[in-house]
Design an enzyme around this catalytic site. Structure first.
Site, mmCIF file in Angstrom:
data_model
loop_
_atom_site.group_PDB
_atom_site.id
_atom_site.type_symbol
_atom_site.label_atom_id
_atom_site.label_comp_id
_atom_site.label_asym_id
_atom_site.label_seq_id
_atom_site.Cartn_x
_atom_site.Cartn_y
_atom_site.Cartn_z
ATOM 1 N N HIS A 11 53.364 34.697 45.645
ATOM 2 C CA HIS A 11 51.164 34.904 45.249
ATOM 3 C C HIS A 11 51.191 34.227 44.210
ATOM 4 O O HIS A 11 51.936 33.360 43.630
ATOM 5 C CB HIS A 11 51.923 36.417 44.145
ATOM 6 C CG HIS A 11 49.924 36.757 44.147
ATOM 7 N ND1 HIS A 11 49.442 36.031 43.352
ATOM 8 C CD2 HIS A 11 49.457 38.069 44.857
ATOM 9 C CE1 HIS A 11 48.141 36.720 43.194
ATOM 10 N NE2 HIS A 11 48.144 38.073 43.975
ATOM 11 N N ASP A 35 59.013 37.637 38.565
ATOM 12 C CA ASP A 35 57.697 38.535 39.164
ATOM 13 C C ASP A 35 57.783 39.783 39.057
ATOM 14 O O ASP A 35 57.996 39.854 40.759
ATOM 15 C CB ASP A 35 56.270 37.274 39.729
ATOM 16 C CG ASP A 35 55.336 38.280 40.212
ATOM 17 O OD1 ASP A 35 54.854 39.402 39.685
ATOM 18 O OD2 ASP A 35 54.209 37.365 40.390
ATOM 19 N N GLN A 69 54.860 43.698 42.326
ATOM 20 C CA GLN A 69 55.288 45.190 42.527
ATOM 21 C C GLN A 69 56.780 45.289 42.772
ATOM 22 O O GLN A 69 57.198 46.593 44.246
ATOM 23 C CB GLN A 69 55.688 44.078 43.852
ATOM 24 C CG GLN A 69 54.100 43.237 44.969
ATOM 25 C CD GLN A 69 52.763 44.081 45.123
ATOM 26 O OE1 GLN A 69 53.320 45.406 45.022
ATOM 27 N NE2 GLN A 69 51.763 43.673 45.175
ATOM 28 N N LYS A 104 48.900 47.836 38.878
ATOM 29 C CA LYS A 104 49.366 48.463 39.694
ATOM 30 C C LYS A 104 50.855 49.584 39.691
ATOM 31 O O LYS A 104 51.473 49.829 40.628
ATOM 32 C CB LYS A 104 50.957 47.163 40.050
ATOM 33 C CG LYS A 104 49.334 46.191 40.762
ATOM 34 C CD LYS A 104 49.999 45.057 41.450
ATOM 35 C CE LYS A 104 49.093 44.108 41.709
ATOM 36 N NZ LYS A 104 48.254 44.121 42.958
ATOM 37 N N CYS A 115 46.413 36.634 48.642
ATOM 38 C CA CYS A 115 47.113 35.302 47.435
ATOM 39 C C CYS A 115 48.294 34.715 47.932
ATOM 40 O O CYS A 115 49.093 34.365 47.316
ATOM 41 C CB CYS A 115 46.672 35.848 46.401
ATOM 42 S SG CYS A 115 44.920 36.949 45.539
HETATM 43 N N1 PLP Z 1 52.251 38.548 41.711
HETATM 44 C C1 PLP Z 1 52.608 39.610 43.538
HETATM 45 C C2 PLP Z 1 53.881 39.711 43.653
HETATM 46 C C3 PLP Z 1 51.083 40.305 43.309
HETATM 47 O O1 PLP Z 1 50.965 41.003 44.238
HETATM 48 C C4 PLP Z 1 50.139 39.912 41.839
HETATM 49 C C5 PLP Z 1 48.644 40.887 42.504
HETATM 50 O O2 PLP Z 1 48.598 41.077 44.238
HETATM 51 C C6 PLP Z 1 50.491 38.889 40.742
HETATM 52 C C7 PLP Z 1 51.804 38.524 40.509
HETATM 53 C C8 PLP Z 1 48.506 39.097 40.388
HETATM 54 O O3 PLP Z 1 48.226 40.543 39.575
HETATM 55 P P1 PLP Z 1 47.151 40.530 38.440
HETATM 56 O O4 PLP Z 1 46.488 40.497 39.431
HETATM 57 O O5 PLP Z 1 47.439 42.383 38.617
HETATM 58 O O6 PLP Z 1 47.485 39.593 37.537
#
Ligand code: PLP
Length: 406
Positions: free
Chosen positions: A124, A201, A204, A227, A365
């Site tokens: 992401h 990270d 998900q 999430k 993203c």
């Molecule tokens: N990393 C992953 C794999 C994601 O799916 C997301 C959000 O869709 C993020 C990071 C970013 O999360 P946040 O916008 O809640 O900071």
């Protein structure tokens, strides 16, 4: 889970009774954000009704109750992740802020010109851009782990990327586009052979699979509350004490200090060193409520239910002429990215919306990943514990109907 249990779970989520253009809402955008159960919404209201006060600062009763609630939430998060110590849990605004914190503070303490950071092709943007910014600041290089056609990381290529210049590896546990569950245990073990720390990270993964940061031996593990059925604005950075202690603060302000003099300021101990300013103490107690809710149902049972939906929906989607599923890893979470013939994802998403079905379209993203696949984006359906087989059927019928219109 039985039909009855799922119906009971659905009853916990008031929004699922909403109509969209007069039709029953089918919410399949859970990878973007999940809906909130009544207990989480009520927890926030209750906190505001009964014990709202700024934490850590007041001698008065309300402030003490709010402080204890916030620290209790921290302990619950530590248990949820199986962290060794609760002071290794830092509350942040979400995954993005947690990664930026590490990229800045770890970068200040440990990174120099000529060093390298390793990420994967399926990250992401929030696990790419903070590292790129660090690389630009310090004159470093970003290296990228490639993947195979199914969307699984190439571990042989990964091995060759690790060298004496590598300062940190940052990878997603689960891809938000492909649903791939990455072998983060192996990725961490390989990095540790070279004494390289790893940030995972978990945006998900945490809503879908049980995580044990101690067993994984992760150096940093991050996730977002929203999430996993908690409100927006609260998230978590887990970091091993030895790293966090060696890293300078990310932001300056109230609460992160021990003493402030104009000549010199000294910093507070963990975790407060990294929590400048008034934290989201309502968010933290709501996050605790959400984690308790998930734990009451049990992540293994949630995973089983979502997997059944994943298998069933994938099978049924493949009945559609010209269906292409993007991301067919052996280990997959309940995310289905797809394209039908040359129908633009945006058109598909718009028309599904008119049928009451919420999906996501676009690059999610993860532009470098989408570019590497040579596609304009995908339509993404992502499932949560409250989705049903009937919803899958209606979704598949709707995709069929839209496909036949082109
Ligand atoms: N990393 C992953 C794999 C994601 O799916 C997301 C959000 O869709 C993020 C990071 C970013 O999360 P946040 O916008 O809640 O900071």
């Amino acid at each position: 889970m039985t039909q009855n249990e799922i119906q009971n779970i659905r009853d916990d989520f008031p929004i699922l009774k909403e109509k969209v253009y007069g039709k029953d809402l089918i919410y399949l955008d859970n990878a973007a954000t999940t809906q909130k159960p009544r207990c989480v919404i009520e927890k926030m209201t209750d906190a505001y009704y009964r014990y709202n006060a700024n934490i850590h600062r007041g001698v008065h009763y309300l402030s003490q109750v709010a402080t204890e609630a916030n620290e209790h939430a921290r302990a619950t998060v530590a248990d949820f992740l199986h962290a060794a110590n609760r002071h290794e849990i830092i509350f942040t605004r979400g995954t993005t802020e947690a990664i930026n914190l590490v990229a800045f503070s770890f970068g200040e303490a440990f990174c120099h010109a000529g060093d390298e950071i390793v990420v994967s092709v399926m990250e992401h943007h929030s696990n790419i851009v903070p590292w790129q910014m660090l690389c630009e600041r310090k004159g470093m290089t970003l290296r990228v782990i490639p993947m195979n056609e199914a969307g699984e990381l190439d571990l042989d290529a990964y091995r060759t990327l690790l060298n004496e210049h590598t300062r940190l590896v940052a990878v997603a546990h689960v891809s938000n586009v492909l649903g791939t569950v990455n072998p983060v245990g192996d990725i961490i073990a390989l990095a540790h052979e070279h004494d390289i720390p790893v940030l995972v990270d978990g945006a998900q993964s945490t809503p879908h699979l049980a995580v044990d940061v101690t067993e994984l031996d992760a150096d940093f593990y991050v996730f977002s509350g929203h999430k996993i059925y908690a409100p927006t604005g609260i998230g978590v950075l887990y970091g091993k004490e030895r790293w966090l202690n060696a890293m300078p603060p990310y932001q300056g302000g109230g609460e992160m200090i021990a003493t402030v003099r104009f000549e010199k300021t000294t910093y507070n101990e963990l975790p407060f060193k990294f929590e400048a300013g008034t934290p989201d103490y309502i968010g933290s107690v709501a996050l605790e409520e959400a984690l308790n809710y998930v734990q009451r149902i049990g992540l293994p049972r949630i995973a089983e239910h979502e997997h059944a939906l994943l298998d069933y929906t994938t099978r049924r989607l493949l009945e559609i002429d010209g269906m292409r599923i993007i991301g067919t890893a052996h280990e997959k979470s309940a995310v289905i990215s797809f394209l039908v013939r040359d129908i633009h994802p945006y058109d598909m998403g718009m028309l599904l919306d008119k049928l009451g079905i919420a999906v996501r379209t676009g690059h999610h993203c993860a532009q470098p990943l989408i570019d590497s696949l040579g596609i304009p984006g995908t339509v993404r359906a992502s499932f949560a514990l409250y989705n049903t087989t009937e919803e899958s059927d209606r979704f598949v019928e709707a995709v069929k109907r839209v496909s036949s219109m082109f």
